[in-house]
Write a protein that holds these residues in place. Structure first.
Motif, PDB file in Angstrom:
ATOM      1  N   PHE A 121       0.863  -1.178   0.000  1.00 13.76           N
ATOM      2  CA  PHE A 121       0.000   0.000   0.000  1.00 13.76           C
ATOM      3  C   PHE A 121       0.903   1.232   0.000  1.00 13.76           C
ATOM      4  O   PHE A 121       1.603   1.484   0.982  1.00 13.76           O
ATOM      5  CB  PHE A 121      -0.920   0.020   1.220  1.00 13.76           C
ATOM      6  N   ASN A 122       0.900   1.960  -1.094  1.00  9.99           N
ATOM      7  CA  ASN A 122       1.682   3.191  -1.149  1.00  9.99           C
ATOM      8  C   ASN A 122       0.831   4.374  -0.716  1.00  9.99           C
ATOM      9  O   ASN A 122      -0.386   4.275  -0.568  1.00  9.99           O
ATOM     10  CB  ASN A 122       2.262   3.414  -2.547  1.00  9.99           C
ATOM     11  N   CYS A 123       1.483   5.503  -0.482  1.00 14.10           N
ATOM     12  CA  CYS A 123       0.822   6.734  -0.027  1.00 14.10           C
ATOM     13  C   CYS A 123       0.150   6.554   1.329  1.00 14.10           C
ATOM     14  O   CYS A 123      -0.870   7.196   1.620  1.00 14.10           O
ATOM     15  CB  CYS A 123      -0.179   7.233  -1.063  1.00 14.10           C
ATOM     16  N   TYR A 124       0.702   5.691   2.172  1.00 20.80           N
ATOM     17  CA  TYR A 124       0.208   5.488   3.538  1.00 20.80           C
ATOM     18  C   TYR A 124       1.238   6.018   4.531  1.00 20.80           C
ATOM     19  O   TYR A 124       2.449   5.965   4.270  1.00 20.80           O
ATOM     20  CB  TYR A 124       0.003   4.006   3.835  1.00 20.80           C
ATOM     21  N   THR A 125       0.768   6.463   5.666  1.00 19.77           N
ATOM     22  CA  THR A 125       1.654   6.787   6.765  1.00 19.77           C
ATOM     23  C   THR A 125       1.215   5.998   7.994  1.00 19.77           C
ATOM     24  O   THR A 125       0.034   5.660   8.125  1.00 19.77           O
ATOM     25  CB  THR A 125       1.646   8.299   7.073  1.00 19.77           C
ATOM     26  N   VAL A 126       2.150   5.676   8.853  1.00 10.67           N
ATOM     27  CA  VAL A 126       1.847   4.964  10.092  1.00 10.67           C
ATOM     28  C   VAL A 126       1.876   5.976  11.231  1.00 10.67           C
ATOM     29  O   VAL A 126       2.914   6.563  11.531  1.00 10.67           O
ATOM     30  CB  VAL A 126       2.843   3.822  10.339  1.00 10.67           C
ATOM     31  N   GLU A 127       0.723   6.181  11.860  1.00  6.75           N
ATOM     32  CA  GLU A 127       0.592   7.163  12.925  1.00  6.75           C
ATOM     33  C   GLU A 127       0.977   6.608  14.289  1.00  6.75           C
ATOM     34  O   GLU A 127       1.427   7.339  15.168  1.00  6.75           O
ATOM     35  CB  GLU A 127      -0.852   7.667  13.013  1.00  6.75           C
ATOM     36  N   ASP A 128       0.740   5.318  14.475  1.00  4.39           N
ATOM     37  CA  ASP A 128       0.895   4.736  15.802  1.00  4.39           C
ATOM     38  C   ASP A 128       0.955   3.221  15.642  1.00  4.39           C
ATOM     39  O   ASP A 128       0.842   2.697  14.527  1.00  4.39           O
ATOM     40  CB  ASP A 128      -0.293   5.139  16.684  1.00  4.39           C
ATOM     41  N   VAL A 129       1.139   2.533  16.754  1.00  2.00           N
ATOM     42  CA  VAL A 129       1.070   1.076  16.763  1.00  2.00           C
ATOM     43  C   VAL A 129      -0.087   0.639  17.651  1.00  2.00           C
ATOM     44  O   VAL A 129      -0.571   1.395  18.491  1.00  2.00           O
ATOM     45  CB  VAL A 129       2.377   0.427  17.269  1.00  2.00           C
ATOM     46  N   ILE A 130      -0.548  -0.577  17.442  1.00  2.00           N
ATOM     47  CA  ILE A 130      -1.450  -1.219  18.391  1.00  2.00           C
ATOM     48  C   ILE A 130      -0.583  -1.832  19.481  1.00  2.00           C
ATOM     49  O   ILE A 130       0.363  -2.566  19.187  1.00  2.00           O
ATOM     50  CB  ILE A 130      -2.298  -2.298  17.702  1.00  2.00           C
ATOM     51  N   PHE A 131      -0.859  -1.507  20.713  1.00  2.00           N
ATOM     52  CA  PHE A 131      -0.041  -1.959  21.845  1.00  2.00           C
ATOM     53  C   PHE A 131      -0.942  -2.752  22.784  1.00  2.00           C
ATOM     54  O   PHE A 131      -1.846  -2.207  23.409  1.00  2.00           O
ATOM     55  CB  PHE A 131       0.559  -0.746  22.564  1.00  2.00           C
ATOM     56  N   ARG A 132      -0.689  -4.073  22.841  1.00  2.00           N
ATOM     57  CA  ARG A 132      -1.553  -4.944  23.621  1.00  2.00           C
ATOM     58  C   ARG A 132      -0.698  -5.970  24.357  1.00  2.00           C
ATOM     59  O   ARG A 132       0.200  -6.570  23.775  1.00  2.00           O
ATOM     60  CB  ARG A 132      -2.547  -5.646  22.689  1.00  2.00           C
ATOM     61  N   ASP A 133      -0.998  -6.180  25.641  1.00  2.00           N
ATOM     62  CA  ASP A 133      -0.276  -7.163  26.458  1.00  2.00           C
ATOM     63  C   ASP A 133       1.231  -6.913  26.424  1.00  2.00           C
ATOM     64  O   ASP A 133       2.040  -7.847  26.305  1.00  2.00           O
ATOM     65  CB  ASP A 133      -0.588  -8.586  25.986  1.00  2.00           C
ATOM     66  N   GLU A 134       1.594  -5.639  26.513  1.00  2.00           N
ATOM     67  CA  GLU A 134       3.002  -5.229  26.543  1.00  2.00           C
ATOM     68  C   GLU A 134       3.771  -5.695  25.314  1.00  2.00           C
ATOM     69  O   GLU A 134       4.961  -6.050  25.386  1.00  2.00           O
ATOM     70  CB  GLU A 134       3.693  -5.737  27.816  1.00  2.00           C
ATOM     71  N   ALA A 135       3.114  -5.681  24.171  1.00  2.00           N
ATOM     72  CA  ALA A 135       3.760  -6.035  22.912  1.00  2.00           C
ATOM     73  C   ALA A 135       3.148  -5.220  21.783  1.00  2.00           C
ATOM     74  O   ALA A 135       2.000  -4.758  21.872  1.00  2.00           O
ATOM     75  CB  ALA A 135       3.608  -7.524  22.623  1.00  2.00           C
ATOM     76  N   VAL A 136       3.922  -5.032  20.724  1.00  2.00           N
ATOM     77  CA  VAL A 136       3.415  -4.392  19.511  1.00  2.00           C
ATOM     78  C   VAL A 136       2.568  -5.420  18.764  1.00  2.00           C
ATOM     79  O   VAL A 136       3.039  -6.511  18.451  1.00  2.00           O
ATOM     80  CB  VAL A 136       4.568  -3.884  18.631  1.00  2.00           C
ATOM     81  N   ALA A 137       1.313  -5.045  18.476  1.00  2.00           N
ATOM     82  CA  ALA A 137       0.370  -6.016  17.907  1.00  2.00           C
ATOM     83  C   ALA A 137      -0.269  -5.523  16.619  1.00  2.00           C
ATOM     84  O   ALA A 137      -1.264  -6.102  16.171  1.00  2.00           O
ATOM     85  CB  ALA A 137      -0.715  -6.344  18.932  1.00  2.00           C
ATOM     86  N   GLY A 138       0.288  -4.482  16.017  1.00  2.00           N
ATOM     87  CA  GLY A 138      -0.264  -3.985  14.764  1.00  2.00           C
ATOM     88  C   GLY A 138       0.056  -2.521  14.559  1.00  2.00           C
ATOM     89  O   GLY A 138       0.862  -1.927  15.288  1.00  2.00           O
ATOM     90  N   LEU A 139      -0.594  -1.934  13.550  1.00  2.00           N
ATOM     91  CA  LEU A 139      -0.302  -0.559  13.146  1.00  2.00           C
ATOM     92  C   LEU A 139      -1.577   0.269  13.057  1.00  2.00           C
ATOM     93  O   LEU A 139      -2.664  -0.254  12.812  1.00  2.00           O
ATOM     94  CB  LEU A 139       0.392  -0.547  11.786  1.00  2.00           C
ATOM     95  N   VAL A 140      -1.399   1.571  13.219  1.00  2.00           N
ATOM     96  CA  VAL A 140      -2.464   2.549  13.031  1.00  2.00           C
ATOM     97  C   VAL A 140      -2.081   3.370  11.805  1.00  2.00           C
ATOM     98  O   VAL A 140      -1.038   4.032  11.801  1.00  2.00           O
ATOM     99  CB  VAL A 140      -2.609   3.445  14.270  1.00  2.00           C
ATOM    100  N   VAL A 141      -2.893   3.304  10.749  1.00  2.00           N
ATOM    101  CA  VAL A 141      -2.484   3.850   9.455  1.00  2.00           C
ATOM    102  C   VAL A 141      -3.450   4.933   8.969  1.00  2.00           C
ATOM    103  O   VAL A 141      -4.615   4.979   9.351  1.00  2.00           O
ATOM    104  CB  VAL A 141      -2.380   2.738   8.384  1.00  2.00           C
ATOM    105  N   ASN A 142      -2.916   5.791   8.122  1.00  3.08           N
ATOM    106  CA  ASN A 142      -3.707   6.850   7.516  1.00  3.08           C
ATOM    107  C   ASN A 142      -3.091   7.167   6.159  1.00  3.08           C
ATOM    108  O   ASN A 142      -2.016   6.669   5.813  1.00  3.08           O
ATOM    109  CB  ASN A 142      -3.734   8.093   8.414  1.00  3.08           C
ATOM    110  N   TRP A 143      -3.764   8.024   5.391  1.00  2.48           N
ATOM    111  CA  TRP A 143      -3.202   8.473   4.123  1.00  2.48           C
ATOM    112  C   TRP A 143      -2.024   9.400   4.379  1.00  2.48           C
ATOM    113  O   TRP A 143      -2.086  10.273   5.240  1.00  2.48           O
ATOM    114  CB  TRP A 143      -4.248   9.233   3.302  1.00  2.48           C
ATOM    115  N   ALA A 144      -0.948   9.244   3.629  1.00  3.41           N
ATOM    116  CA  ALA A 144       0.201  10.140   3.769  1.00  3.41           C
ATOM    117  C   ALA A 144      -0.168  11.600   3.507  1.00  3.41           C
ATOM    118  O   ALA A 144       0.295  12.490   4.228  1.00  3.41           O
ATOM    119  CB  ALA A 144       1.338   9.696   2.846  1.00  3.41           C
TER     120      ALA A 144
END
Length: 267
Positions: A121-144
């Protein structure tokens, strides 16, 4: 149905099917430079569901322009088997190195990753991560462009068993994880140390050593690996095999019976 509607409907329906298919993945890669692309290739080839997010219109990072827009790159002999595997042409140079047309090589990496089954997926930016059980569990994405214009538009979330940061010199995901969650990373200081100035030999060697899991669920590769650990700047190209299990897991937690998930190039 008119052709105008057919074209628009085909794009919209196909794109949303692609989005829906990648809302929960095995590996989410941030950054479409060479290390991210090669990681995507090997993971997808191993049968994993892989998604890669690139902020710019064209993936490839700084590889397109070679150096100072001289569109050639120098590849050490350790990475030549990967070029041969991907069908990338090269010319032997000196001391075991080879020279490669950077446009040809970058195009080949993008093609190889997508042909293996990775989704970009191009033209995306990652704003944040999903943080669950003291681990990185995914990404929070938006349009660049949303981030670039400073628009207040809420993002979407993508769950991932593993996140790989290949953002280059910025180390933006590692910085974000440490800052927002007040956690220690697997670095000399427990934080993002920051990149040192250029040293070719040491930069290449240490990039390989620094390609690793720095926090449960979060791996780093390429120049982000050196930036996180306080190592030297360089554009190294090496083969590196890394075992990736469940977030925070050791060898006994590997998802594939112990053979490891990822073989990538650190560039």
């Amino acid at each position: 149905m008119g052709m105008e509607k057919l074209v628009s409907l085909g794009i919209v329906e196909s794109y949303f099917e692609k989005m829906k298919a990648n809302l929960a993945v095995d590996a989410a890669i941030v950054g479409g430079g060479p290390s991210g692309l090669v990681a995507a290739y090997y993971l997808a080839r191993a049968g994993k569901r892989v998604v890669l997010y690139e902020r710019k219109l064209a993936p490839g990072g700084g590889m397109w322009g070679g150096a100072m827009m001289f569109n050639e790159i120098v590849v050490q002999q350790e990475a030549l088997p990967i070029l041969e595997e991907l069908g990338v042409g090269y010319k032997p140079y000196r001391e075991g190195a080879a020279v490669v047309d950077s446009v040809h090589a970058t195009s080949a990496l993008i093609y190889a990753a997508t042909r293996a089954g990775a989704t970009i997926f191009n033209c995306y930016t990652v704003e944040d991560v999903i943080f669950r059980d003291e681990a990185v569990a995914g990404l929070v994405v938006n349009w660049a462009p949303v981030a670039r214009e400073g628009m207040h538009v809420d993002p979407l979330m993508v769950s991932a068993r593993t996140v790989l940061e290949g953002t280059g010199h910025d180390c933006m995901i590692a910085r974000l994880v440490a800052r927002k969650n007040n956690v220690r990373l697997d670095t000399p200081t427990g934080e993002v140390v920051g990149e040192r100035s250029l040293n070719v030999e040491e930069g290449e060697r240490l990039t390989v050593e620094n390609t690793k899991e720095i926090y449960p669920g979060l791996f780093v590769s390429g120049m982000a690996a050196n930036g996180v650990s306080g190592s030297f700047r360089m554009g190294p190209i090496f083969r590196r095999d890394v075992d990736v299990g469940s977030p925070g897991g050791g060898a006994d937690d590997r998802q594939d019976g112990g053979s490891g998930w990822i073989g990538w190039v650190c560039m």
